[in-house]
Write an enzyme that holds these catalytic residues in place. Structure first.
Site, PDB file in Angstrom:
ATOM      1  N   ASP A  93       0.862  -1.184   0.000  1.00  0.00           N
ATOM      2  CA  ASP A  93       0.000   0.000   0.000  1.00  0.00           C
ATOM      3  C   ASP A  93       0.901   1.238   0.000  1.00  0.00           C
ATOM      4  O   ASP A  93       1.422   1.629   1.036  1.00  0.00           O
ATOM      5  CB  ASP A  93      -0.916   0.015   1.227  1.00  0.00           C
ATOM      6  N   LYS A 136      -6.716   3.257  -3.572  1.00  0.00           N
ATOM      7  CA  LYS A 136      -7.164   3.288  -2.176  1.00  0.00           C
ATOM      8  C   LYS A 136      -7.353   4.731  -1.756  1.00  0.00           C
ATOM      9  O   LYS A 136      -6.582   5.597  -2.168  1.00  0.00           O
ATOM     10  CB  LYS A 136      -6.104   2.573  -1.336  1.00  0.00           C
ATOM     11  N   LYS A 176     -10.145   0.175  -2.735  1.00  0.00           N
ATOM     12  CA  LYS A 176     -10.096   0.009  -1.286  1.00  0.00           C
ATOM     13  C   LYS A 176     -10.361   1.328  -0.568  1.00  0.00           C
ATOM     14  O   LYS A 176      -9.481   2.184  -0.493  1.00  0.00           O
ATOM     15  CB  LYS A 176      -8.719  -0.541  -0.864  1.00  0.00           C
TER      16      LYS A 176
END
Lengths: 480, 298
Positions: free
Chosen positions: B135, B198, B234
């Protein structure tokens, strides 16, 4: 391509809290009265075609009684101070709010509209109209400075079946605030919420005869229009009936306001927020199954983005849930009546015969009741009947355009002039179009938004007179 | 190559809010609710991102990830555990054989205010420790200064270091200010090679909102129409209750549809969400809400 897979379980609003009688009489002179000729008709649930209740059919004898009662009541009501009139109207507004849930369910049951709309739009807006005009009742001198406004007298109000309670509120609230007395006729397919409103009006202690609610079809309406002691007619409905009314009262003292049909142009420019515009198209034509006089039933898309918009629109249509009006997840409910369904189906046939390219959402329709899948017509032009005539159903005619001047000309190329929508992120373009479009209301980057404080009404064959806002008082007053 | 950012769709905030309100008014009941809750649980990236994280703490949440609530039968495990690079090896060991992925934040998380060299080393370290998912954060400063090429190149470079590991690109939407910027950043991330986009680090308020998630889903949709490639989504931070999670799933269902309705393409970055889902699932089974003390807090 983006088919939803998660099917939501049924989430129906319960009906065990509503109170409906099997049989409804006419509300005349402060009491429920049997019709003189003793005739009744059935009102049905359009999602199943089952009978909900039977409702009195008023004949000219009943209208005589209602107008007589209104005339008698006018003497006292018109002399009452604005402050006192306002108190009654506030009370009606509060009672609607208190029983909003019951009203919403009955509205969806009798008219077929999704509970999401009756609960979130129709009923709250109806209460708002009463609240708003209650506020004006003691301030009329400020609404019309130095002109001493006076009530007109007995007002005949005839309302349509697409927003039954809301239309009753649009008509009753300003008429009451200005000191008139009323004979109101709801549409024959959707009389129940108006009759429930009669119960609330009774409960509010409004002096008898100030509001009379009579049910029936076209002949009942004609009896109101032609009654010599009616001083003003306010009508919302089809352009044909509007024309009949205007002819019928020509040469009489009667005042008139008409809110009639439409064929609203919804215009999407290439610099619009496309995704929100697609949402706006959906809301413009499929709101209330397209039973909306100001529906955006003609879509104009700038040619450079036409394919994109149409693809997105088709995609979005696949996620619309058509079905039980009482289910909280329903987006599109039942067509209001068998007759209206026939009209819509007939227009779809006409569109196909004219060579239009049809697209319908791939949704499962219930087997009982009156249903129509959300429908688009592509490859049509201004010369097609489905582009020219009001269908009053979930059927959208799509055309493309190249330039601003072209779209203005086409948008105005209709006998109607009720609504239009403009979608662009360019503010200057919005103001240019609002000046040029001949329509009573032009929405920018939204569609089908209503508010008690905002006037609504048409131009050209969409009618005259305004409802809502300060302007909505004017049709109910006269000046020395 | 960097995508053309001049011709992107624009967003009307009022219109987006209206659409979100429609998603939130869906009424999710009985079986569809159960189905949604289990799906949401299976999509959680159970997260601990604290300076004070230790071996003990990480082992505890790894156990929780594998055994959310053993007295409930037929419930899924979470999708992944998300930790700092220094905790990756511990998580890998704790989760061995469970099928649960280990995600690691990297690239000078959460601010991203470091050199490319440091960020690449940070990423390499996490990958070498065994992280299956990275991430990363974008350089918001560079983005807001208009240096889109810099942001793009950075993502490309990180992606290269990721190797087999999936790359989730955090836009930190709370610092991007406008929905149009969110779309622009989504476009950069997708074209630079993101497997997932995300919303947030969870360290900045507001974290995930339905509005920004909607815009990102729209970017994913347009990319799929253009290229046929599926990008995952996400939302992270602030999704603490089942009710909110179900609203996100309604949105996913109605915007991207069935292909995205699984943990390979949608994740919730969350921690407290899990217990709220469990509480609802127990309620569905027993008919009663249990007190919070019946659900393990790891």
């Amino acid at each position: 391509m983006f088919k939803a897979s998660w099917a939501y379980d049924e989430a129906p609003e319960s009906t065990n809290h509503i109170q409906l009688k099997k049989k409804y009489d006419l509300y005349i002179d402060g009491k429920f009265t049997k019709p003189v000729k003793g005739q009744y008709f059935d009102t049905i649930d359009p999602s199943t075609n089952e009978i909900i209740a039977s409702v009195a059919e008023a004949t000219s004898e009943d209208i005589d009684k209602a107008v007589e009662a209104a005339k008698k009541a006018f003497v006292g009501w018109s002399k009452l101070s604005g402050k006192e009139r306002g108190k009654y109207i506030f009370r009606i507004a509060r009672l609607i709010q208190e029983r909003a849930r019951e009203f919403a369910v009955i509205e969806s049951l009798d008219g077929g509209k999704p509970i999401r709309e009756s609960r979130d739009i129709d009923i709250p807006l109806a209460a708002n109209h009463f609240f708003y005009y209650a506020g004006w009742a003691d301030k009329l001198a400020y609404a019309f400075p130095n002109r001493s406004p006076k009530p007109i007298g007995v007002v005949g109000q005839i309302i349509p079946w697409n927003f039954p309670l809301l239309m009753a509120a649009w008509k009753l609230a300003p008429a009451l605030a200005t000191g008139n007395t009323i004979v109101l006729k709801p549409a024959e397919t959707t009389p129940l919420t108006a009759l429930k409103l009669a119960e609330i009006i009774h409960e509010s202690g409004l002096p008898k005869g100030v509001v009379n609610i009579v049910t029936g079809a076209g002949e009942t309406g004609a009896a109101i229009v032609n009654h010599p002691n009616v001083d003003k007619i306010a009508f919302t409905g089809s352009t044909n009936v509007g024309k009949y009314i205007q002819k019928a009262i020509a040469g009489t003292h009667k005042k008139l306001t008409l809110e009639l049909g439409g064929k609203g142009a919804n215009i999407i420019f290439e610099d619009a927020a496309i995704d929100q515009a697609v949402e706006g198209i959906i809301n413009a034509i499929f709101f209330n199954q397209g039973h909306v006089c100001c529906a955006g039933s003609r879509l104009f898309v700038q040619e450079s983005i036409a394919n994109l918009v149409i693809d997105k629109l088709k995609n979005r249509m696949e996620t619309l849930i058509v079905g039980n009006p009482l289910d909280k997840n329903t987006d599109i409910g039942a067509i209001n009546s068998k007759k209206q369904l026939q009209t819509i189906e007939n227009y779809i046939k006409i569109g196909l015969n004219e060579g239009g390219e049809i697209y319908q959402a791939d949704c499962k329709l219930p087997t009982k009741g009156n249903w129509c899948a959300p429908t688009l017509f592509l490859n049509v032009s201004q010369s097609h009947r489905i582009v020219q005539e009001e269908i009053f159903g979930p059927v959208l005619a799509i055309q493309t355009f190249r330039t601003i001047d072209e779209v203005i000309e086409k948008a105005n190329n209709t006998p109607y002039g009720l609504s239009a929508g403009v979608w662009t992120q360019n503010g200057a373009k919005i103001f240019h179009l609002t000046q040029k479009l001949k329509a009573g209301v032009v929405w920018a980057n939204t569609f089908n938004k209503f508010d008690a404080t905002s006037p609504f009404g048409g131009t050209k064959e969409s009618g005259f007179g305004r409802e809502g806002g300060l302007h909505g008082l004017k049709p109910y007053v006269k000046f020395d | 190559m960097i995508p053309n950012l001049d011709n992107l769709p624009v967003y009307d905030t009022a219109g987006v809010n209206e659409r979100i309100a429609r998603f939130c008014s869906r009424s999710i009941k009985s079986n569809s609710k159960l189905e949604g809750l289990k799906l949401a649980l299976s999509m959680v990236d159970l997260t601990t991102l604290e300076g004070k994280d230790t071996t003990g703490k990480v082992q505890q949440i790894c156990y929780k990830a594998m055994h959310p609530h053993d007295t409930l039968k037929n419930i899924p495990k979470v999708a992944a555990v998300c930790v700092y690079p220094a905790q990756v090896a511990i998580a890998i060991k704790a989760l061995k054989g469970s099928g649960i992925q280990v995600a690691s934040v990297a690239t000078a998380f959460p601010s991203g205010q470091s050199s490319l060299e440091v960020k690449l080393l940070d990423t390499k370290f996490a990958v070498d420790q065994g992280a299956n998912e990275i991430d990363m954060v974008i350089s918001r400063g560079q983005f807001l200064a208009g240096n889109y090429q810099y942001v793009f190149d950075e993502i490309v470079a990180v992606k290269k270091v990721c190797g087999q590991a999936h790359l989730k690109v955090i836009l930190e939407t709370g610092e991007l200010d406008t929905l149009d910027n969110v779309r622009k950043a989504s476009e950069l991330a997708i074209y630079a090679g993101a497997d997932f986009i995300k919303t947030s680090t969870g360290k900045i308020q507001p974290a995930a909102t339905m509005q920004v998630t909607y815009v990102m889903l729209d970017a994913i949709k347009d990319y799929y129409i253009k290229t046929g490639k599926m990008i995952g989504m996400k939302p992270a931070g602030g999704i603490s209750t089942s009710k909110i999670a179900l609203q996100y799933l309604v949105m996913l269902n109605e915007v991207l549809g069935e292909k995205w309705m699984n943990k390979n393409y949608f994740r919730f970055g969350a921690s407290s969400l899990v217990n709220d889902i469990l509480m609802q699932l127990v309620k569905a089974e027993t008919g009663n809400y249990q007190s919070g003390n019946y659900f393990s807090k790891d």
